[in-house]
Design a protein around this motif. Sequence first.
Motif, mmCIF file in Angstrom:
data_model
loop_
_atom_site.group_PDB
_atom_site.id
_atom_site.type_symbol
_atom_site.label_atom_id
_atom_site.label_comp_id
_atom_site.label_asym_id
_atom_site.label_seq_id
_atom_site.Cartn_x
_atom_site.Cartn_y
_atom_site.Cartn_z
ATOM 1 N N VAL A 11 -46.950 -17.554 -16.152
ATOM 2 C CA VAL A 11 -48.087 -16.897 -16.802
ATOM 3 C C VAL A 11 -48.387 -17.586 -18.129
ATOM 4 N N THR A 12 -49.616 -18.087 -18.273
ATOM 5 C CA THR A 12 -50.018 -18.622 -19.578
ATOM 6 C C THR A 12 -50.696 -17.512 -20.383
ATOM 7 N N GLY A 13 -50.722 -17.687 -21.694
ATOM 8 C CA GLY A 13 -51.305 -16.660 -22.566
ATOM 9 C C GLY A 13 -50.482 -15.392 -22.595
ATOM 10 N N ALA A 14 -49.169 -15.525 -22.402
ATOM 11 C CA ALA A 14 -48.295 -14.355 -22.210
ATOM 12 C C ALA A 14 -47.816 -13.719 -23.508
ATOM 13 N N ALA A 15 -48.265 -14.224 -24.650
ATOM 14 C CA ALA A 15 -47.778 -13.681 -25.917
ATOM 15 C C ALA A 15 -48.434 -12.364 -26.296
ATOM 16 N N SER A 16 -49.613 -12.079 -25.736
ATOM 17 C CA SER A 16 -50.313 -10.860 -26.138
ATOM 18 C C SER A 16 -51.359 -10.500 -25.090
ATOM 19 N N GLY A 17 -51.972 -9.334 -25.279
ATOM 20 C CA GLY A 17 -53.115 -8.939 -24.475
ATOM 21 C C GLY A 17 -52.860 -8.877 -22.986
ATOM 22 N N ILE A 18 -53.818 -9.395 -22.215
ATOM 23 C CA ILE A 18 -53.731 -9.344 -20.757
ATOM 24 C C ILE A 18 -52.551 -10.157 -20.250
ATOM 25 N N GLY A 19 -52.291 -11.308 -20.869
ATOM 26 C CA GLY A 19 -51.169 -12.140 -20.429
ATOM 27 C C GLY A 19 -49.838 -11.433 -20.586
ATOM 28 N N ARG A 20 -49.648 -10.783 -21.711
ATOM 29 C CA ARG A 20 -48.414 -10.032 -21.933
ATOM 30 C C ARG A 20 -48.287 -8.895 -20.927
ATOM 31 N N ALA A 21 -49.378 -8.131 -20.737
ATOM 32 C CA ALA A 21 -49.354 -7.026 -19.782
ATOM 33 C C ALA A 21 -49.071 -7.523 -18.371
ATOM 34 N N THR A 22 -49.577 -8.718 -18.044
ATOM 35 C CA THR A 22 -49.345 -9.294 -16.718
ATOM 36 C C THR A 22 -47.883 -9.650 -16.517
ATOM 37 N N ALA A 23 -47.263 -10.221 -17.544
ATOM 38 C CA ALA A 23 -45.832 -10.525 -17.445
ATOM 39 C C ALA A 23 -45.027 -9.251 -17.197
ATOM 40 N N LEU A 24 -45.349 -8.187 -17.918
ATOM 41 C CA LEU A 24 -44.648 -6.914 -17.729
ATOM 42 C C LEU A 24 -44.904 -6.356 -16.327
ATOM 43 N N ALA A 25 -46.120 -6.537 -15.823
ATOM 44 C CA ALA A 25 -46.458 -6.029 -14.496
ATOM 45 C C ALA A 25 -45.722 -6.795 -13.411
#
Length: 263
Positions: A11-25
Amino acid sequence: MTVLLKGTAFVTGAASGIGRATALAFAKYGAQRLALADVNLDGLAQTASELQSQDPSLDIIYFHVDVTDEGSIEKAIAKVVARHDRIDFAVNCAGIGGPAGLSPTIAVADWKKLLDVNLTGVWTCQKHELAQMMKQDVVGPRQGRGCIVNVASMYGTIGTSLNTPAAAYAASKHGVMGLTKTDALHYAKDGIRINAICPGYVATPFVQGIIPDDRMQKEYEKTPMGRPAEPEEIADSIIYLASPMSSFMTGSGLVIDGGFTAH
């Protein structure tokens, strides 16, 4: 309970926002191996720490990746493969808001910077993700060799509203849709699916940092639900596109906009 996702997620952009939520999902729905990328290492460390605290058994690695630097992307993907042998799910979420305004007001340098991140960055990531996935065995008829989800925007399917003109941003997201649809058609036969998620307004620092509150409220009033999406709502839709539940979808742009009416 059936585990929805099995394999390695990048996942790129995983530090915040949608990317972070995607990593958690991804972790929530069963993926045990997570590779996270962003230019914001501190933010990535926080995402990784939260994931690890929720499930200490997760195998998490993270990298500083600048999607405008092809070498940075190549190195990250090589490290993921060296550790896990393959990439089953790739989500290209890194992006910026760029200059507001219509074409005559946008400086060429600002236009190029936004396209470098939002379009060329997605293309470069997808280029190397596809190259890796083509080397991988087919896991099964519904998972194939792997799948890619690109984060576009509802403004990849329509023009930006009269209240928030953003010609460069809309152009970049339309480009992501063209890239998604074209590569998806050509790699479907190889067992690789490529789709895009097209969010409306989302309650993230990204949106809140580029649109003034008074204008934002007017935009919410155009949405029948009367609110922005939460990042987790977009992440759940990304998981759907990544999972076998959407195994007969490729080249699609899934619009998650709360019923937004543009003008």
